[in-house]
Design an enzyme around this catalytic site. Structure first.
Site, PDB file in Angstrom:
ATOM      1  N   ALA A  63       1.047  -1.214  -0.038  1.00 21.72           N
ATOM      2  CA  ALA A  63      -0.134   0.059  -0.118  1.00 21.72           C
ATOM      3  C   ALA A  63       0.854   1.139  -0.072  1.00 21.72           C
ATOM      4  CB  ALA A  63      -0.796  -0.050   1.278  1.00 21.72           C
ATOM      5  N   GLU A 111      -0.258  -9.249  -0.526  1.00 24.08           N
ATOM      6  CA  GLU A 111      -1.740  -9.492  -0.462  1.00 24.08           C
ATOM      7  C   GLU A 111      -2.544  -9.488  -1.770  1.00 24.08           C
ATOM      8  OE1 GLU A 111      -2.027  -6.083   2.365  1.00 24.08           O
ATOM      9  OE2 GLU A 111      -2.914  -7.532   3.733  1.00 24.08           O
TER      10      GLU A 111
HETATM   11  N1  COA Z   1       4.559   3.280  -0.577  1.00 20.88           N
HETATM   12  C1  COA Z   1       5.052   4.360  -0.977  1.00 20.88           C
HETATM   13  N2  COA Z   1       6.204   4.380  -1.627  1.00 20.88           N
HETATM   14  C2  COA Z   1       6.936   3.515  -1.541  1.00 20.88           C
HETATM   15  C3  COA Z   1       6.572   2.273  -1.019  1.00 20.88           C
HETATM   16  C4  COA Z   1       5.328   2.158  -0.500  1.00 20.88           C
HETATM   17  N3  COA Z   1       5.020   0.953   0.101  1.00 20.88           N
HETATM   18  N4  COA Z   1       7.528   1.468  -1.234  1.00 20.88           N
HETATM   19  C5  COA Z   1       8.527   2.021  -1.909  1.00 20.88           C
HETATM   20  N5  COA Z   1       8.328   3.170  -2.225  1.00 20.88           N
HETATM   21  C6  COA Z   1       8.817   4.477  -2.827  1.00 20.88           C
HETATM   22  C7  COA Z   1      10.187   5.078  -1.945  1.00 20.88           C
HETATM   23  O1  COA Z   1       9.694   5.575  -1.068  1.00 20.88           O
HETATM   24  C8  COA Z   1      11.245   5.334  -3.041  1.00 20.88           C
HETATM   25  O2  COA Z   1      10.456   6.561  -3.594  1.00 20.88           O
HETATM   26  P1  COA Z   1      11.524   7.792  -3.741  1.00 20.88           P
HETATM   27  O3  COA Z   1      12.309   7.348  -4.800  1.00 20.88           O
HETATM   28  O4  COA Z   1      10.528   9.111  -3.919  1.00 20.88           O
HETATM   29  O5  COA Z   1      12.267   8.067  -2.512  1.00 20.88           O
HETATM   30  C9  COA Z   1      10.886   4.284  -4.122  1.00 20.88           C
HETATM   31  O6  COA Z   1       9.717   3.773  -4.057  1.00 20.88           O
HETATM   32  C10 COA Z   1      11.873   3.135  -4.225  1.00 20.88           C
HETATM   33  O7  COA Z   1      11.962   2.653  -2.955  1.00 20.88           O
HETATM   34  P2  COA Z   1      13.227   2.535  -2.118  1.00 20.88           P
HETATM   35  O8  COA Z   1      13.006   2.418  -0.824  1.00 20.88           O
HETATM   36  O9  COA Z   1      14.268   3.411  -2.698  1.00 20.88           O
HETATM   37  O10 COA Z   1      13.923   1.157  -2.762  1.00 20.88           O
HETATM   38  P3  COA Z   1      14.922   0.051  -2.009  1.00 20.88           P
HETATM   39  O11 COA Z   1      15.069  -1.020  -3.049  1.00 20.88           O
HETATM   40  O12 COA Z   1      15.691   1.021  -1.261  1.00 20.88           O
HETATM   41  O13 COA Z   1      13.832  -0.521  -1.083  1.00 20.88           O
HETATM   42  C11 COA Z   1      11.873  -1.784  -0.024  1.00 20.88           C
HETATM   43  C12 COA Z   1      12.765  -1.441  -1.385  1.00 20.88           C
HETATM   44  C13 COA Z   1      10.796  -2.402  -0.707  1.00 20.88           C
HETATM   45  C14 COA Z   1      12.626  -2.652   1.058  1.00 20.88           C
HETATM   46  C15 COA Z   1      11.480  -0.453   0.437  1.00 20.88           C
HETATM   47  O14 COA Z   1      11.014   0.435  -0.505  1.00 20.88           O
HETATM   48  C16 COA Z   1      10.346  -0.609   1.342  1.00 20.88           C
HETATM   49  O15 COA Z   1      10.643  -0.910   2.592  1.00 20.88           O
HETATM   50  N6  COA Z   1       9.219  -0.095   1.046  1.00 20.88           N
HETATM   51  C17 COA Z   1       7.923  -0.267   2.056  1.00 20.88           C
HETATM   52  C18 COA Z   1       7.474  -1.737   2.231  1.00 20.88           C
HETATM   53  C19 COA Z   1       6.298  -1.740   3.117  1.00 20.88           C
HETATM   54  O16 COA Z   1       6.435  -1.415   4.344  1.00 20.88           O
HETATM   55  N7  COA Z   1       5.151  -2.128   2.613  1.00 20.88           N
HETATM   56  C20 COA Z   1       3.704  -2.323   3.372  1.00 20.88           C
HETATM   57  C21 COA Z   1       3.099  -0.824   3.466  1.00 20.88           C
HETATM   58  S1  COA Z   1       1.720  -0.797   4.401  1.00 20.88           S
END
Ligand code: COA
Length: 258
Positions: A63, A111
């Site tokens: 999400a 999900e």
């Molecule tokens: N919601 C909104 N934005 C998200 C996102 C999410 N769930 N997951 C990733 N993004 C965005 C990041 O903020 C980033 O945006 P930016 O470039 O404008 O800063 C972009 O997508 C790339 O993500 P990034 O974190 O830089 O990539 P990464 O390879 O370093 O890490 C993850 C990948 C998946 C480990 C990390 O993005 C993450 O932990 N995401 C959230 C996962 C999560 O908690 N999901 C459940 C949500 S309820």
């Protein structure tokens, strides 16, 4: 820019999540488009199977966290209900869907994959329900579907720790139905598998999915009665005649969905 890229080839609809710069995070606009696309697919008899995949380096990182930031309890309920509604729409579409998963399938991404009928993943895929790390919990069916797919203990493990598992672990647990080597293309494998599903009897596919969906939580005797009723309905279809005639004549059947 559209948040989905949708293409139809023969009876197969391919839905690609198209927010690669945000790892295909699911926001309200994307949910609107997905709900519309699924409604159209359901109404269109020319669509017999679907594939869902993600553009860029991930299937879906969940999400859109920025949309949860300001949510109070009332908005949180609407947020969870909306996602659940669309994923349930996918699950009960009456047409089989395959999630083709590469890279991250976290939170809402996991999900979404679980709401599809089948899950094919490349070996680089990563699954998890990391919401606990944000101080929240899965809201799009994660607790319910994960426990049903992999068992209560493993669902508690993933949801409570927020840890990720790799694709091989996901396959061993039954979260993934098929694993594809990194060298292979997971989307091509899913499209080929979905194409095979489009050749099968659509009414029978629908009734099998309905019977397993509804029968899973019933006591055995009721589940068996449900199965017998659905079996009886299929006996009244032209596709059953076509399938059995083709078998007896030692040729491949063509199913019309009647
Ligand atoms: N919601 C909104 N934005 C998200 C996102 C999410 N769930 N997951 C990733 N993004 C965005 C990041 O903020 C980033 O945006 P930016 O470039 O404008 O800063 C972009 O997508 C790339 O993500 P990034 O974190 O830089 O990539 P990464 O390879 O370093 O890490 C993850 C990948 C998946 C480990 C990390 O993005 C993450 O932990 N995401 C959230 C996962 C999560 O908690 N999901 C459940 C949500 S309820």
């Amino acid at each position: 820019m559209s948040h989905l890229h949708v293409t139809q080839s023969d009876a197969l609809l391919h839905i690609e999540l198209n927010r690669p710069d945000k790892l295909n995070a699911l926001n309200a606009a994307l949910f609107e488009e997905l709900a519309d696309t699924l409604s159209q697919a359901q109404r269109n008899p020319a669509v017999r199977a679907l594939v869902l995949s993600g553009r860029g380096k991930a299937f879906c990182a969940g999400a859109d966290i920025t949309e949860i930031t300001e949510a109070d309890a009332i908005e949180g309920l609407a947020f969870a209900n909306r996602g659940q509604q669309v994923f349930r729409q996918l699950e009960t579409l009456g047409k089989p869907s395959i999630a083709a998963i590469h890279g991250y399938a976290l939170g809402g991404g996991c999900e979404l994959a679980m709401a599809a009928t089948l899950r094919i993943a490349s070996v680089d895929a990563v699954f998890g329900q990391p919401e606990i790390k944000l101080g929240i919990m899965p809201g799009y069916g994660g607790t319910a579907r994960l426990a049903r797919l992999v068992g209560k203990g493993r669902a508690l493990d993933l949801c409570l720790t927020g840890r990720n598992i790799d694709a091989r672990q996901a396959e061993a647990w039954g979260l993934v139905t098929q694993l594809v080597d990194a060298s292979d293309n997971v989307v091509d494998t899913a499209l080929a598998q979905a194409h095979r599903l489009t050749q099968l009897a659509p009414i029978a596919l629908d009734h099998i999915m309905q019977t397993i969906d509804q029968g899973f939580d019933l006591p055995l005797a009721q589940a068996l009665a449900l199965e017998a009723n659905h079996f009886a309905l299929l006996c009244a279809t032209q596709d059953k005649q076509r399938g059995i005639e083709a078998f007896l004549q030692k040729r491949a059947a063509t199913f019309s969905g009647e």
